[in-house]
Structures are given as C-alpha cells and as structure tokens.
Write a protein that holds these residues in place. Structure first.
Motif, PDB file in Angstrom:
ATOM      1  N   TYR A 128       0.839  -1.199   0.000  1.00 17.98           N
ATOM      2  CA  TYR A 128       0.000   0.000   0.000  1.00 17.98           C
ATOM      3  C   TYR A 128       0.872   1.247   0.000  1.00 17.98           C
ATOM      4  CZ  TYR A 128      -3.521   3.453   1.272  1.00 17.98           C
ATOM      5  OH  TYR A 128      -4.352   4.545   1.292  1.00 17.98           O
ATOM      6  N   ASP A 129       0.559   2.203  -0.911  1.00 11.42           N
ATOM      7  CA  ASP A 129       1.284   3.468  -1.012  1.00 11.42           C
ATOM      8  C   ASP A 129       0.391   4.556  -0.420  1.00 11.42           C
ATOM      9  OD1 ASP A 129       2.360   5.971  -1.926  1.00 11.42           O
ATOM     10  OD2 ASP A 129       3.452   4.887  -3.511  1.00 11.42           O
ATOM     11  N   ALA A 130       0.841   5.090   0.745  1.00 11.40           N
ATOM     12  CA  ALA A 130       0.021   6.094   1.431  1.00 11.40           C
ATOM     13  C   ALA A 130      -0.083   7.384   0.633  1.00 11.40           C
ATOM     14  CB  ALA A 130       0.612   6.378   2.809  1.00 11.40           C
ATOM     15  N   THR A 131       0.949   7.732  -0.124  1.00  9.71           N
ATOM     16  CA  THR A 131       0.921   8.978  -0.890  1.00  9.71           C
ATOM     17  C   THR A 131      -0.053   8.875  -2.061  1.00  9.71           C
ATOM     18  OG1 THR A 131       3.249   9.383  -0.321  1.00  9.71           O
ATOM     19  CG2 THR A 131       2.332  10.624  -2.176  1.00  9.71           C
ATOM     20  N   MET A 132       0.021   7.763  -2.801  1.00 12.15           N
ATOM     21  CA  MET A 132      -0.829   7.586  -3.983  1.00 12.15           C
ATOM     22  C   MET A 132      -2.193   6.998  -3.628  1.00 12.15           C
ATOM     23  SD  MET A 132       0.901   8.824  -6.402  1.00 12.15           S
ATOM     24  CE  MET A 132       2.587   9.241  -6.848  1.00 12.15           C
ATOM     25  N   GLY A 133      -2.290   6.418  -2.407  1.00 11.66           N
ATOM     26  CA  GLY A 133      -3.569   5.844  -1.985  1.00 11.66           C
ATOM     27  C   GLY A 133      -3.933   4.603  -2.776  1.00 11.66           C
ATOM     28  N   ASP A 134      -2.928   3.815  -3.222  1.00 14.78           N
ATOM     29  CA  ASP A 134      -3.227   2.583  -3.950  1.00 14.78           C
ATOM     30  C   ASP A 134      -2.183   1.516  -3.601  1.00 14.78           C
ATOM     31  OD1 ASP A 134      -0.925   3.428  -5.212  1.00 14.78           O
ATOM     32  OD2 ASP A 134      -1.846   3.820  -7.164  1.00 14.78           O
ATOM     33  N   TRP A 135      -2.337   0.380  -4.219  1.00 12.40           N
ATOM     34  CA  TRP A 135      -1.405  -0.721  -3.992  1.00 12.40           C
ATOM     35  C   TRP A 135      -0.476  -0.831  -5.204  1.00 12.40           C
ATOM     36  CZ3 TRP A 135      -1.527  -3.682   0.519  1.00 12.40           C
ATOM     37  CH2 TRP A 135      -2.607  -3.421   1.371  1.00 12.40           C
ATOM     38  N   ALA A 212      11.036  13.980  -3.066  1.00 11.14           N
ATOM     39  CA  ALA A 212      10.318  12.892  -3.740  1.00 11.14           C
ATOM     40  C   ALA A 212       8.819  13.094  -3.596  1.00 11.14           C
ATOM     41  CB  ALA A 212      10.740  11.547  -3.172  1.00 11.14           C
ATOM     42  N   ILE A 213       8.161  13.607  -4.635  1.00 12.81           N
ATOM     43  CA  ILE A 213       6.724  13.847  -4.585  1.00 12.81           C
ATOM     44  C   ILE A 213       5.949  12.541  -4.422  1.00 12.81           C
ATOM     45  CG2 ILE A 213       4.764  14.739  -5.906  1.00 12.81           C
ATOM     46  CD1 ILE A 213       6.659  16.692  -7.259  1.00 12.81           C
ATOM     47  N   ALA A 214       6.471  11.453  -5.025  1.00 14.33           N
ATOM     48  CA  ALA A 214       5.764  10.173  -4.987  1.00 14.33           C
ATOM     49  C   ALA A 214       5.730   9.563  -3.593  1.00 14.33           C
ATOM     50  CB  ALA A 214       6.415   9.196  -5.964  1.00 14.33           C
ATOM     51  N   GLU A 215       6.566  10.093  -2.638  1.00 12.10           N
ATOM     52  CA  GLU A 215       6.574   9.555  -1.266  1.00 12.10           C
ATOM     53  C   GLU A 215       6.455  10.691  -0.247  1.00 12.10           C
ATOM     54  OE1 GLU A 215      10.084   7.123  -0.913  1.00 12.10           O
ATOM     55  OE2 GLU A 215       9.263   5.525  -2.178  1.00 12.10           O
ATOM     56  N   SER A 216       5.768  11.729  -0.643  1.00 14.95           N
ATOM     57  CA  SER A 216       5.674  12.916   0.231  1.00 14.95           C
ATOM     58  C   SER A 216       4.819  12.673   1.473  1.00 14.95           C
ATOM     59  CB  SER A 216       5.078  14.087  -0.571  1.00 14.95           C
ATOM     60  OG  SER A 216       3.785  13.742  -1.091  1.00 14.95           O
TER      61      SER A 216
END
Length: 240
Positions: A128-135, A212-216
């Motif tokens: 799960y990616d908390a920044t993108m809200g998806d898996w 890193a915007i993808a892990e902000s």
C-alpha cells in the motif's frame, strides 16, 4: 575431132594425172607442216615474221623505294627475363589492447543513513502506497532519518548519474562494478558529488531531503535501491 575439155580432164585424171594431183597434195601438206613447225621452234630468228598473236613481255616498273622503317620486335613472354618479386611484408596487426578487468563488486555494504526501516522492498507483492492511496510495487527500501542527515555511499564506486527525477526528487546513482549499482533518492536539492566522481564506502553523497513527490506522505527518509545488471534486487540482502 577434138574432145571437149572435161573429157580430156577426165582421161587425164584416169591416167597419170591422179598421181600428179596426189603428189601435189602431199607436197602442200608437207610444206604447211614445215612452216608450222618452224613457227613453234624456240630457235627461230627473231627477225622472222610469225603468223599468229604476238607475245609481249611487260617488265614492271619498280616502285619508288619507301623509306626503311626500323621495327623493334616486342619480346614474347617466354623471352622476357624472369624477375623475382619479393612479396611485400604483410602489415603486422595492431595488438588489441587487453580489456581492463572490472573491479569485483564489494560483498559488504554499509547502511547509507542511520535510521529506522519504514518501507520494505516489494516487487513480487503489492504494497500500500500512502501517498498515492493505492497498492503498487516498491523497488527499494525507505529509511527514516532527520531532515538534513548525511547520506553516504554504501560501498566504493563511481558516480554514473545525478538527476532531478519528477517523482523521486534528487537522485544519485553509483556503479560498484560487475553490473551492481545503487540508487539514493529523496535527497536535498543539491548533492555533494558529480558524475564521474569516485567515492569510497562512507563518503558523503548529500543529505536527506523532501524532494520525492511520490513519497511525500512519509516522514523524512532516504529511498535506497540496488540493482544487478539493471534488474532490481533487495538491498536488505547486502546490508548488515
């Protein structure tokens, strides 16, 4: 009574006249043969006229002599003197320089920053990616650290790239030899190394940032990856 002329001629021919006429004929044939034989004889006097076509001997007029032209004969291939040709020496091929052996990849790596592991390596299972809200997959590990903490090289190597990635921010790539590479992302905007620099294990590469915007959505951390021949591998297999 006098006999007519024809009777007298007949009587004459019946008597001696026949032989006289025969003699005259033979004589005429002999004379004609004599003259004919004389005309064909080579010993005949040139002044004597000969009946029949005259033979004319024509002496050709010699042509004007052309100037002599001296022609030098071309010697035949058999008459030419054999020439021994020494073959040109073949060029010596340039020695191919031996390939410079690549240094063996280090077997021991150090942690690039001091901190706590907050995201693990996961390429076979979705995380799960908390920044993108998806898996999604995660090709590295995230190590939490204070903002501005020093990030060091995990092993000796060469800086092969420094980029500003749209998703992972300021990123430094190192080549450790034998196809093994490491990646340091989410650094502060200005790293301390450039492409081509050679570093040792523990040399400073930059500091922890928030680029890193993808892990902000995560707290301040270092995103750390490793790859073998371009394929991602788990850094935890190399770190102590």
């Amino acid at each position: 009574m006098k006999k007519p002329f024809m009777e007298r001629f007949g009587d004459f021919m019946a008597g001696k006249g026949f032989y006289i006429v025969l003699f005259l004929c033979v004589a005429a044939i002999g004379i004609s043969g004599y003259y004919l034989f004389s005309s064909l004889s080579p010993d005949k006097d040139p002044g004597t006229a000969v009946a029949g076509p005259a033979q004319v001997t024509v002496t050709p007029t010699p042509a004007s002599a052309s100037p002599a032209v001296r022609v030098t004969p071309t010697p035949s291939p058999q008459a030419q003197t054999a020439v021994r040709t020494t073959p040109a020496p073949s060029p010596t091929p340039a020695a191919t320089p031996a390939a410079t052996p690549q240094p063996a990849a280090p077997t021991v790596f150090a942690w690039p920053v001091k901190g706590t592991l907050i995201s693990e390596y996961s390429v076979e299972a979705l995380a799960y990616d908390a920044t993108m809200g998806d898996w999604r997959t995660h090709s590295g590990i995230d190590i939490s650290a204070e903002l501005g903490a020093q990030v060091v090289s995990a092993a000796a190597g060469t800086v092969i790239d420094v980029v500003q990635d749209d998703f992972m921010g300021t990123t430094v790539y190192l080549d450790h030899g034998s196809g093994l590479t490491s990646c340091y992302a989410n650094l502060a905007a200005v790293p301390t190394v450039e492409i081509g620099d050679t570093v040792r294990a523990g040399d400073v590469l930059g500091s922890v940032g928030k680029t890193a915007i993808a892990e902000s959505a995560l707290p301040a951390h270092l995103h750390f990856e490793m790859a073998q021949d371009g394929s991602p591998i788990d850094p935890a297999d190399y770190l102590p």
